[in-house]
Design an enzyme around this catalytic site. Sequence first.
Site, PDB file in Angstrom:
ATOM      1  N   THR A  84      87.299 -11.627  13.879  1.00  0.00           N
ATOM      2  CA  THR A  84      88.268 -12.166  13.081  1.00  0.00           C
ATOM      3  C   THR A  84      88.452 -13.697  13.076  1.00  0.00           C
ATOM      4  O   THR A  84      88.723 -14.270  12.248  1.00  0.00           O
ATOM      5  CB  THR A  84      89.865 -11.551  13.203  1.00  0.00           C
ATOM      6  N   LYS A 167      83.879 -18.801   3.944  1.00  0.00           N
ATOM      7  CA  LYS A 167      84.173 -17.036   3.924  1.00  0.00           C
ATOM      8  C   LYS A 167      82.781 -16.570   3.247  1.00  0.00           C
ATOM      9  O   LYS A 167      82.330 -15.620   3.698  1.00  0.00           O
ATOM     10  CB  LYS A 167      85.401 -16.934   3.242  1.00  0.00           C
TER      11      LYS A 167
HETATM   12  N1  LIG Z   1      95.781 -15.178   6.575  1.00  0.00           N
HETATM   13  C1  LIG Z   1      95.240 -14.830   5.221  1.00  0.00           C
HETATM   14  O1  LIG Z   1      95.772 -14.959   4.288  1.00  0.00           O
HETATM   15  C2  LIG Z   1      93.851 -14.391   5.389  1.00  0.00           C
HETATM   16  C3  LIG Z   1      93.312 -13.860   4.313  1.00  0.00           C
HETATM   17  C4  LIG Z   1      92.017 -13.554   4.054  1.00  0.00           C
HETATM   18  C5  LIG Z   1      91.172 -13.505   5.317  1.00  0.00           C
HETATM   19  N2  LIG Z   1      91.868 -14.145   6.295  1.00  0.00           N
HETATM   20  C6  LIG Z   1      90.693 -14.030   7.547  1.00  0.00           C
HETATM   21  O2  LIG Z   1      91.373 -13.440   8.551  1.00  0.00           O
HETATM   22  C7  LIG Z   1      90.963 -14.263   9.875  1.00  0.00           C
HETATM   23  C8  LIG Z   1      92.096 -14.678  10.647  1.00  0.00           C
HETATM   24  O3  LIG Z   1      92.891 -15.495   9.906  1.00  0.00           O
HETATM   25  P1  LIG Z   1      94.456 -15.604  10.344  1.00  0.00           P
HETATM   26  O4  LIG Z   1      95.112 -15.655   9.026  1.00  0.00           O
HETATM   27  O5  LIG Z   1      94.912 -14.732  11.206  1.00  0.00           O
HETATM   28  O6  LIG Z   1      94.324 -17.132  10.940  1.00  0.00           O
HETATM   29  P2  LIG Z   1      94.657 -17.722  12.219  1.00  0.00           P
HETATM   30  O7  LIG Z   1      96.139 -17.403  12.762  1.00  0.00           O
HETATM   31  O8  LIG Z   1      94.205 -19.448  11.996  1.00  0.00           O
HETATM   32  O9  LIG Z   1      93.362 -17.273  13.072  1.00  0.00           O
HETATM   33  C9  LIG Z   1      92.278 -17.768  13.249  1.00  0.00           C
HETATM   34  C10 LIG Z   1      91.760 -17.515  14.703  1.00  0.00           C
HETATM   35  O10 LIG Z   1      90.199 -18.061  14.857  1.00  0.00           O
HETATM   36  C11 LIG Z   1      90.450 -18.800  16.056  1.00  0.00           C
HETATM   37  N3  LIG Z   1      89.396 -19.866  15.949  1.00  0.00           N
HETATM   38  C12 LIG Z   1      89.099 -21.015  15.046  1.00  0.00           C
HETATM   39  N4  LIG Z   1      88.116 -21.795  15.310  1.00  0.00           N
HETATM   40  C13 LIG Z   1      87.370 -21.117  16.370  1.00  0.00           C
HETATM   41  C14 LIG Z   1      86.472 -21.539  17.243  1.00  0.00           C
HETATM   42  N5  LIG Z   1      85.692 -22.375  16.792  1.00  0.00           N
HETATM   43  N6  LIG Z   1      86.140 -20.674  18.288  1.00  0.00           N
HETATM   44  C15 LIG Z   1      86.966 -19.609  18.313  1.00  0.00           C
HETATM   45  N7  LIG Z   1      87.867 -19.088  18.014  1.00  0.00           N
HETATM   46  C16 LIG Z   1      88.253 -19.983  16.792  1.00  0.00           C
HETATM   47  C17 LIG Z   1      91.546 -19.567  16.113  1.00  0.00           C
HETATM   48  O11 LIG Z   1      92.046 -19.928  17.282  1.00  0.00           O
HETATM   49  P3  LIG Z   1      93.047 -21.154  17.527  1.00  0.00           P
HETATM   50  O12 LIG Z   1      94.252 -20.395  17.034  1.00  0.00           O
HETATM   51  O13 LIG Z   1      93.095 -21.386  19.191  1.00  0.00           O
HETATM   52  O14 LIG Z   1      92.574 -22.187  16.709  1.00  0.00           O
HETATM   53  C18 LIG Z   1      92.632 -18.288  15.599  1.00  0.00           C
HETATM   54  O15 LIG Z   1      92.927 -17.523  16.973  1.00  0.00           O
HETATM   55  C19 LIG Z   1      89.891 -15.312   9.420  1.00  0.00           C
HETATM   56  O16 LIG Z   1      88.772 -14.924   9.391  1.00  0.00           O
HETATM   57  C20 LIG Z   1      90.586 -15.503   7.890  1.00  0.00           C
HETATM   58  O17 LIG Z   1      89.498 -16.233   7.098  1.00  0.00           O
HETATM   59  C21 LIG Z   1      92.748 -14.376   6.397  1.00  0.00           C
END
Ligand SMILES: NC(=O)c1ccc[n+]([C@@H]2O[C@H](COP(=O)([O-])OP(=O)(O)OC[C@H]3O[C@@H](n4cnc5c(N)ncnc54)[C@H](OP(=O)(O)O)[C@@H]3O)[C@@H](O)[C@H]2O)c1
Length: 325
Positions: A84, A167
């Site tokens: 994720t 993405k």
């Molecule tokens: N939220 C939505 O509406 C949505 C919709 C469609 C798809 N998604 C996808 O779902 C996934 C999770 O999204 P989320 O909404 O839960 O966002 P989020 O809370 O920002 O989670 C993203 C995670 O990735 C980690 N991360 C970022 N850069 C990194 C790096 N260089 N190395 C290791 N870890 C890293 C972050 O760590 P830190 O917190 O420490 O930065 C965080 O734990 C993502 O792939 C996103 O594209 C989200």
Amino acid sequence: MSGEGKAVCVTGGSGFIASWLVKHLLLRGYTVHSTVLNLRDPNQVAHLLAFDGSNERLHLFEADLLEENSFDPAIKGCDGVFHTASPVTFSPLATKAELVDPAVKGTLNVLGSCVRTPSVKRVVVTSSTASILIKENPISPDDVVDETWFSDKEYVEENKQWYILSKILAEEAAWKYAKEKGIDIVTLHPCWVIGPMLQPRLSLINQLILDLIKEGVEFSPAGNYRFIDVRDVANAHIHAFELPSASGRYCLIGVTVHSSKALKIIGKLYPSLALPDKYKEDLLIAPSYQVSQEKAKQLGITLTSLEVSLRDTVESLKDKNFLNF
Ligand SMILES: NC(=O)c1ccc[n+]([C@@H]2O[C@H](COP(=O)([O-])OP(=O)(O)OC[C@H]3O[C@@H](n4cnc5c(N)ncnc54)[C@H](OP(=O)(O)O)[C@@H]3O)[C@@H](O)[C@H]2O)c1
């Protein structure tokens, strides 16, 4: 509990979606290896350590998407991996490299660790509808978006939409690498994810919901939104791993709703919450395109109603002091 005796890895476990995934996996009896960027940051780890089952079955590892082989220790001995982790921001200040590099190199890094770990049977990759429905030509109300759709990469690049590009390219890289190496991957494509937050940091879409509630700032041009609850997204990940027949891409879209209707629901639930005036009148709502839920239904998840998702989002914003009323 079908996870008993099995170990799985969740990358980016402190994130909004991943925190719910870790929680649900522990509840199903899995041993969970969760990676975080910084093990010493209580904002990343404290809520994970408080889950039921954490003491016995949660193991935390530090790993960075940009560091080669950094996921090997966390993935070692796992039956499955949920990838994720990826940078999530729409900030105009975020550069192409800041978004695309961790997404693409990170995906290949994680999949590389999976190839080196023969116990891994399947990898569930969190993609997005961003890699499905971003088109140069507007999508018409007669169109039905489904898993056969791909976003226009060149159009996204020309418009410097770096999160969306990250993405698209990460998904492309994942499928290419999985085919070359013969690993079993499934990609999930959620739309806007709302719902209660387990982590202390405000999630991106809940921030946008907050802006809509407080100031009427729209984040979708025609006011039409596609939402899915974070708990349903977490469950879809688990089903995509456990269901032997799961394969390919899955659009995860719960409801399509206009902002005025979403705010009316919130207004009814919380009469003391002052909502922006413009939503008090009935707005002219342009018809939106359709979305197929057929394939997602095969995952067997039950969708949370919009009322419950919005209520729990607002409760969570209130509990964490992002919204005061
Ligand atoms: N939220 C939505 O509406 C949505 C919709 C469609 C798809 N998604 C996808 O779902 C996934 C999770 O999204 P989320 O909404 O839960 O966002 P989020 O809370 O920002 O989670 C993203 C995670 O990735 C980690 N991360 C970022 N850069 C990194 C790096 N260089 N190395 C290791 N870890 C890293 C972050 O760590 P830190 O917190 O420490 O930065 C965080 O734990 C993502 O792939 C996103 O594209 C989200």
